[in-house]
Design a protein around this motif. Structure first.
Motif, PDB file in Angstrom:
ATOM      1  N   ALA A 111      -5.899   7.707   1.002  1.00 13.85           N
ATOM      2  CA  ALA A 111      -4.264   8.285   1.832  1.00 13.85           C
ATOM      3  C   ALA A 111      -4.240   8.782   0.905  1.00 13.85           C
ATOM      4  O   ALA A 111      -3.267   8.145   0.104  1.00 13.85           O
ATOM      5  N   ALA A 116      -0.055   9.196   4.779  1.00 13.74           N
ATOM      6  CA  ALA A 116      -0.715   7.890   4.553  1.00 13.74           C
ATOM      7  C   ALA A 116       0.927   7.803   5.595  1.00 13.74           C
ATOM      8  O   ALA A 116       0.837   6.474   6.355  1.00 13.74           O
ATOM      9  N   LEU A 121       0.254   4.026   6.809  1.00 13.34           N
ATOM     10  CA  LEU A 121      -0.469   3.082   6.542  1.00 13.34           C
ATOM     11  C   LEU A 121       0.447   3.087   4.841  1.00 13.34           C
ATOM     12  O   LEU A 121       1.064   4.371   4.969  1.00 13.34           O
ATOM     13  N   SER A 122      -0.623   2.052   4.428  1.00 14.71           N
ATOM     14  CA  SER A 122       0.116   1.637   3.032  1.00 14.71           C
ATOM     15  C   SER A 122      -0.624   3.246   1.970  1.00 14.71           C
ATOM     16  O   SER A 122      -1.677   3.819   2.756  1.00 14.71           O
ATOM     17  N   GLU A 123      -0.056   3.543   1.009  1.00 15.73           N
ATOM     18  CA  GLU A 123      -0.486   5.264   0.135  1.00 15.73           C
ATOM     19  C   GLU A 123      -2.077   4.176   0.421  1.00 15.73           C
ATOM     20  O   GLU A 123      -1.962   3.213  -0.896  1.00 15.73           O
ATOM     21  N   SER A 125      -4.463   4.225   1.388  1.00 12.81           N
ATOM     22  CA  SER A 125      -5.382   2.460   2.308  1.00 12.81           C
ATOM     23  C   SER A 125      -6.082   3.726   2.987  1.00 12.81           C
ATOM     24  O   SER A 125      -6.018   5.308   3.170  1.00 12.81           O
TER      25      SER A 125
END
Length: 243
Positions: A111, A116, A121-123, A125
């Motif tokens: 992502a 993200a 989300l976490s970068e 992911s």
């Protein structure tokens, strides 16, 4: 340079013509529109072009389409938020196979930072990315990129390189039981990226409209990001609302 280069796409011309006929009483409320075959012959276009025009009219609340019966003009209702034209919502309901959509690529990727963040989300992911180029008479008319968390996309056809037969919203609901509830959109006027310019056949300095939409499920979680790029000379956005 001819004026035809700046003419709206054919489906938009059909939409405009039908709306004018409704406005002038040629097609009064409740009347049956000409069949798809008749419209194909009248406007000298392909059936997918006519289908797209009718889908746009349906999304705008102008007509009702009944399977096996045809398309009927609706009575003019009070304007409501649900009836407003929204680019993100229209993308979610587009069937790629009916609208000359060609998947450019589809698969799991890390992502990007902005995606993200929007998806919570976490970068880096894993997310499913699906890019589809839509054409009208072989001319590219818009580019759609859909981002989806990998676990949400699992068990769906979003990663397939074949055009979807139904809209993304309907597909997610039938494949995963996910019901999309609301969309938050951000609109920008900008120049295309080098990749967008190449895919859309545009100059790097050409104007485009960018629509970035976050799509949420019933629990308020973002489950899709839709990035829509529209060449500025082919599209205009219309809205209606009460005061």
């Amino acid at each position: 340079m001819s004026s035809e280069e700046f003419a709206p796409p054919k489906y938009a011309q059909i939409v405009q013509a039908i709306r004018q006929r409704i406005a002038d009483g040629t097609y009064p409320p409740g009347s049956l529109l000409p069949s798809e075959t008749q419209l194909v012959r009248e406007f000298n276009v392909s059936r997918p072009t006519v289908v797209r025009a009718l889908q746009v009219l349906q999304l705008r609340g102008t007509i009702e389409r009944e399977h096996g019966k045809g398309s009927f003009v609706k009575a003019a209702p009070p304007v409501s938020e649900e009836q407003n034209t929204r680019p993100g919502r229209a993308v979610l309901d587009r069937a790629e196979v009916d609208e000359n959509g060609s998947p450019i690529d589809a698969g799991t990727v890390p992502a990007p930072a902005h995606v993200a963040k929007l998806l919570g989300l976490s970068e880096q992911s894993p997310v499913m990315r699906r890019r589809v180029l839509f054409r009208e008479s072989e001319r590219p008319i818009d580019l759609v990129t859909i981002w989806c968390p990998a676990e949400v996309a699992e068990g769906t056809d979003l990663g397939d390189d074949e055009a979807l037969a139904v809209g993304v919203r309907q597909h997610l609901q039938s494949a995963k039981g996910i019901k999309l509830q609301h969309v938050a959109e951000r609109l920008s006027a900008r120049h295309p990226s080098a990749d967008e310019a190449k895919l859309l056949g545009l100059r790097k300095t050409a104007p485009v409209l960018g629509v970035l939409a976050s799509v949420f499920n019933g629990g308020g979680r973002p489950v899709l990001i839709v990035d829509l790029v529209l060449p500025g000379d082919l599209h205009e956005l219309e809205d209606a609302y009460s005061l």
